[in-house]
Scaffold this motif. Structure first.
Motif, mmCIF file in Angstrom:
data_model
loop_
_atom_site.group_PDB
_atom_site.id
_atom_site.type_symbol
_atom_site.label_atom_id
_atom_site.label_comp_id
_atom_site.label_asym_id
_atom_site.label_seq_id
_atom_site.Cartn_x
_atom_site.Cartn_y
_atom_site.Cartn_z
ATOM 1 N N ILE A 175 8.250 5.393 10.010
ATOM 2 C CA ILE A 175 7.183 4.448 9.691
ATOM 3 C C ILE A 175 7.571 3.049 10.152
ATOM 4 O O ILE A 175 6.761 2.315 10.746
ATOM 5 C CB ILE A 175 6.894 4.440 8.182
ATOM 6 C CG1 ILE A 175 6.417 5.829 7.709
ATOM 7 C CG2 ILE A 175 5.879 3.363 7.827
ATOM 8 C CD1 ILE A 175 5.064 6.220 8.215
ATOM 9 N N GLU A 176 8.812 2.655 9.892
ATOM 10 C CA GLU A 176 9.265 1.331 10.312
ATOM 11 C C GLU A 176 9.201 1.171 11.826
ATOM 12 O O GLU A 176 8.819 0.106 12.326
ATOM 13 C CB GLU A 176 10.681 1.083 9.802
ATOM 14 C CG GLU A 176 10.774 0.885 8.296
ATOM 15 C CD GLU A 176 12.152 0.442 7.857
ATOM 16 O OE1 GLU A 176 12.261 -0.595 7.182
ATOM 17 O OE2 GLU A 176 13.129 1.150 8.192
ATOM 18 N N ARG A 177 9.560 2.234 12.556
ATOM 19 C CA ARG A 177 9.498 2.145 14.029
ATOM 20 C C ARG A 177 8.058 2.003 14.501
ATOM 21 O O ARG A 177 7.771 1.222 15.428
ATOM 22 C CB ARG A 177 10.155 3.383 14.660
ATOM 23 C CG ARG A 177 11.668 3.360 14.617
ATOM 24 C CD ARG A 177 12.261 4.374 15.578
ATOM 25 N NE ARG A 177 11.913 5.745 15.235
ATOM 26 C CZ ARG A 177 12.614 6.502 14.397
ATOM 27 N NH1 ARG A 177 13.675 6.014 13.776
ATOM 28 N NH2 ARG A 177 12.250 7.752 14.158
ATOM 29 N N LEU A 178 7.134 2.737 13.890
ATOM 30 C CA LEU A 178 5.726 2.624 14.267
ATOM 31 C C LEU A 178 5.220 1.198 14.025
ATOM 32 O O LEU A 178 4.494 0.633 14.849
ATOM 33 C CB LEU A 178 4.882 3.622 13.474
ATOM 34 C CG LEU A 178 5.058 5.104 13.807
ATOM 35 C CD1 LEU A 178 4.218 5.956 12.866
ATOM 36 C CD2 LEU A 178 4.687 5.394 15.250
ATOM 37 N N ARG A 179 5.599 0.628 12.900
ATOM 38 C CA ARG A 179 5.154 -0.734 12.588
ATOM 39 C C ARG A 179 5.789 -1.745 13.538
ATOM 40 O O ARG A 179 5.157 -2.717 13.950
ATOM 41 C CB ARG A 179 5.516 -1.066 11.142
ATOM 42 C CG ARG A 179 4.792 -0.164 10.146
ATOM 43 C CD ARG A 179 4.098 -0.976 9.074
ATOM 44 N NE ARG A 179 3.283 -0.098 8.244
ATOM 45 C CZ ARG A 179 3.687 0.411 7.078
ATOM 46 N NH1 ARG A 179 4.871 0.113 6.611
ATOM 47 N NH2 ARG A 179 2.871 1.190 6.393
ATOM 48 N N ARG A 180 7.041 -1.517 13.884
ATOM 49 C CA ARG A 180 7.742 -2.448 14.782
ATOM 50 C C ARG A 180 7.136 -2.423 16.175
ATOM 51 O O ARG A 180 7.005 -3.457 16.838
ATOM 52 C CB ARG A 180 9.225 -2.086 14.847
ATOM 53 C CG ARG A 180 10.058 -3.045 15.706
ATOM 54 C CD ARG A 180 11.498 -2.576 15.814
ATOM 55 N NE ARG A 180 11.607 -1.316 16.519
ATOM 56 C CZ ARG A 180 12.127 -0.201 16.006
ATOM 57 N NH1 ARG A 180 12.575 -0.188 14.765
ATOM 58 N NH2 ARG A 180 12.196 0.910 16.722
ATOM 59 N N ASP A 181 6.753 -1.235 16.643
ATOM 60 C CA ASP A 181 6.275 -1.085 18.019
ATOM 61 C C ASP A 181 4.787 -1.390 18.168
ATOM 62 O O ASP A 181 4.322 -1.630 19.290
ATOM 63 C CB ASP A 181 6.551 0.343 18.507
ATOM 64 C CG ASP A 181 8.047 0.651 18.573
ATOM 65 O OD1 ASP A 181 8.841 -0.310 18.598
ATOM 66 O OD2 ASP A 181 8.406 1.847 18.576
ATOM 67 N N GLY A 182 4.026 -1.353 17.084
ATOM 68 C CA GLY A 182 2.580 -1.553 17.179
ATOM 69 C C GLY A 182 2.171 -2.989 16.896
ATOM 70 O O GLY A 182 2.995 -3.834 16.529
ATOM 71 N N PRO A 183 0.887 -3.281 17.055
ATOM 72 C CA PRO A 183 0.385 -4.627 16.755
ATOM 73 C C PRO A 183 0.586 -4.970 15.280
ATOM 74 O O PRO A 183 0.469 -4.108 14.406
ATOM 75 C CB PRO A 183 -1.112 -4.531 17.089
ATOM 76 C CG PRO A 183 -1.237 -3.339 17.990
ATOM 77 C CD PRO A 183 -0.169 -2.391 17.561
ATOM 78 N N LYS A 184 0.892 -6.208 15.011
ATOM 79 C CA LYS A 184 1.107 -6.653 13.636
ATOM 80 C C LYS A 184 -0.233 -6.888 12.939
ATOM 81 O O LYS A 184 -1.166 -7.439 13.518
ATOM 82 C CB LYS A 184 1.930 -7.942 13.609
ATOM 83 C CG LYS A 184 3.307 -7.807 14.237
ATOM 84 C CD LYS A 184 4.151 -6.771 13.515
ATOM 85 C CE LYS A 184 5.526 -6.645 14.142
ATOM 86 N NZ LYS A 184 6.317 -5.550 13.533
ATOM 87 N N MET A 185 -0.305 -6.485 11.689
ATOM 88 C CA MET A 185 -1.513 -6.697 10.904
ATOM 89 C C MET A 185 -1.521 -8.111 10.332
ATOM 90 O O MET A 185 -0.509 -8.588 9.812
ATOM 91 C CB MET A 185 -1.596 -5.662 9.778
ATOM 92 C CG MET A 185 -2.751 -5.884 8.814
ATOM 93 S SD MET A 185 -2.828 -4.610 7.526
ATOM 94 C CE MET A 185 -3.922 -3.419 8.294
ATOM 95 N N GLU A 186 -2.666 -8.772 10.401
ATOM 96 C CA GLU A 186 -2.799 -10.093 9.808
ATOM 97 C C GLU A 186 -2.799 -9.976 8.282
ATOM 98 O O GLU A 186 -3.302 -9.004 7.715
ATOM 99 C CB GLU A 186 -4.093 -10.747 10.281
ATOM 100 C CG GLU A 186 -4.146 -11.000 11.778
ATOM 101 C CD GLU A 186 -5.481 -11.587 12.209
ATOM 102 O OE1 GLU A 186 -6.327 -11.851 11.319
ATOM 103 O OE2 GLU A 186 -5.671 -11.762 13.414
ATOM 104 N N THR A 187 -2.245 -10.978 7.630
ATOM 105 C CA THR A 187 -2.114 -10.942 6.175
ATOM 106 C C THR A 187 -3.464 -10.808 5.483
ATOM 107 O O THR A 187 -3.608 -10.062 4.508
ATOM 108 C CB THR A 187 -1.391 -12.198 5.672
ATOM 109 O OG1 THR A 187 -0.092 -12.256 6.274
ATOM 110 C CG2 THR A 187 -1.239 -12.176 4.161
ATOM 111 N N GLU A 188 -4.476 -11.519 5.977
ATOM 112 C CA GLU A 188 -5.798 -11.430 5.353
ATOM 113 C C GLU A 188 -6.386 -10.035 5.511
ATOM 114 O O GLU A 188 -7.098 -9.543 4.618
ATOM 115 C CB GLU A 188 -6.740 -12.484 5.932
ATOM 116 C CG GLU A 188 -6.400 -13.901 5.513
ATOM 117 C CD GLU A 188 -6.254 -14.052 4.005
ATOM 118 O OE1 GLU A 188 -7.151 -13.574 3.276
ATOM 119 O OE2 GLU A 188 -5.246 -14.621 3.546
ATOM 120 N N GLU A 189 -6.115 -9.387 6.638
ATOM 121 C CA GLU A 189 -6.577 -8.005 6.817
ATOM 122 C C GLU A 189 -5.830 -7.068 5.875
ATOM 123 O O GLU A 189 -6.419 -6.149 5.297
ATOM 124 C CB GLU A 189 -6.405 -7.576 8.275
ATOM 125 C CG GLU A 189 -7.290 -8.324 9.237
ATOM 126 C CD GLU A 189 -8.765 -8.181 8.904
ATOM 127 O OE1 GLU A 189 -9.230 -7.040 8.714
ATOM 128 O OE2 GLU A 189 -9.457 -9.215 8.816
#
Length: 292
Positions: A175-189
């Motif tokens: 999961i951490e690798r997927l989050r690291r490699d993908g676009p970052k989610m904006e805090t408001e989203e």
């Protein structure tokens, strides 16, 4: 970058393979890449569509003040329509499973089958579950504004492991690798998505309206409240089969991808559009079993 208009957003999707359509709906704070193991394996026989839910990945956010599971389900319906998919099977995991069951209950005529993995129904079984699913989720938003969702989630994973054992979070490094490699989610989203999940218990949903063949999957090491919802789904959906994924936590498609994919492939092989039955007819059939 392939996108399609779904209500008021441009939804990013990836389409591969040829054959009966299979649509994947990812979990919260992830994106379509969560389904890479299944897309890689199943595109040999099926047209696979994995997309980024509103607020996530390359779809990104929208100016709406609030989101809901009903809105995400409406986006899914718009995606199926825009891509001209004929009787797809929809597979959703965790929050994606909430979206998938909401869509299937509203539009069972549009589906050939349904796969619900590591997910839960709107019902809250007790006060402890309400605290975990609603209060604690909302309480995570202020710390995320300060330090980011990655740090907050690591803390929550640590707490879950302390209370429920190491296996509950599965292979969290994936999961951490997927989050690291993908676009970052904006805090408001993040805040809007979390509030949508936290309010799922307010959704009016008739599970008996889901008349298509349904496969319910859950990890052996799921959080206890998720394990409680698997038999609930199996009992409430007229034509459902429940299976446990050995050694898996809350992301069973990543924790034990071989078993998960084989279970999906076996289910798909038996699904035909004509198998959709009325709720009354289905209740007269001995179609439910717990295949563990």
């Amino acid at each position: 970058m392939p996108t399609v208009r779904t209500n008021d957003v441009e939804t990013y999707y990836e389409r591969r393979g040829d054959g009966p359509p299979l649509v994947f709906v990812h979990g919260a704070i992830l994106d379509h890449s969560q389904w890479d193991p299944q897309v890689d394996a199943l595109s040999d026989e099926y047209t696979t569509i994995a997309y980024d839910v509103r607020g996530h990945g390359r779809t990104g956010g929208s100016p709406r003040d609030a989101y809901s599971i009903d809105l995400f389900a409406a986006d899914l319906d718009a995606l199926v329509t825009a891509l001209g998919l004929d009787s797809p099977v929809v597979c959703g995991l965790s929050t994606g499973g909430c979206i998938a069951q909401t869509y299937a209950a509203a539009r069972p005529d549009r589906l050939a089958g349904l796969i619900l993995a590591d997910t839960f129904t709107p019902e809250l079984f007790d006060r402890r579950e309400w605290l975990q699913r609603s209060v604690a989720l909302r309480a995570a938003v202020p710390p995320v504004r300060l330090v980011g969702y990655e740090r907050v989630e690591r803390a929550l994973v640590w707490l879950q492991r302390r209370f429920h054992g190491e296996g509950v979070s599965g292979d969290y490094e994936k999961i951490e690798r997927l989050r690291r490699d993908g676009p970052k989610m904006e805090t408001e989203e993040f805040a809007k998505v979390v509030h949508a999940v936290a309010a799922f218990h307010e959704t009016a949903l008739d599970l008996s309206a889901i008349t298509v063949p349904t496969l319910v999957l859950y990890g052996e090491n799921e959080p206890p409240f998720v394990r409680r919802h698997a038999p609930k789904l199996g009992a409430a959906i007229p034509n459902a089969t429940v299976r446990e994924i050995p050694g898996a936590g809350h992301a069973s498609n990543l924790d034990n991808p071989a078993f998960f994919t084989d279970a999906v492939r076996e289910f798909l092989a038996g699904v035909r559009p004509s198998e959709a039955v009325s709720a009354d007819d289905a209740r007269t059939e001995d179609g439910r079993r717990d295949d563990r």
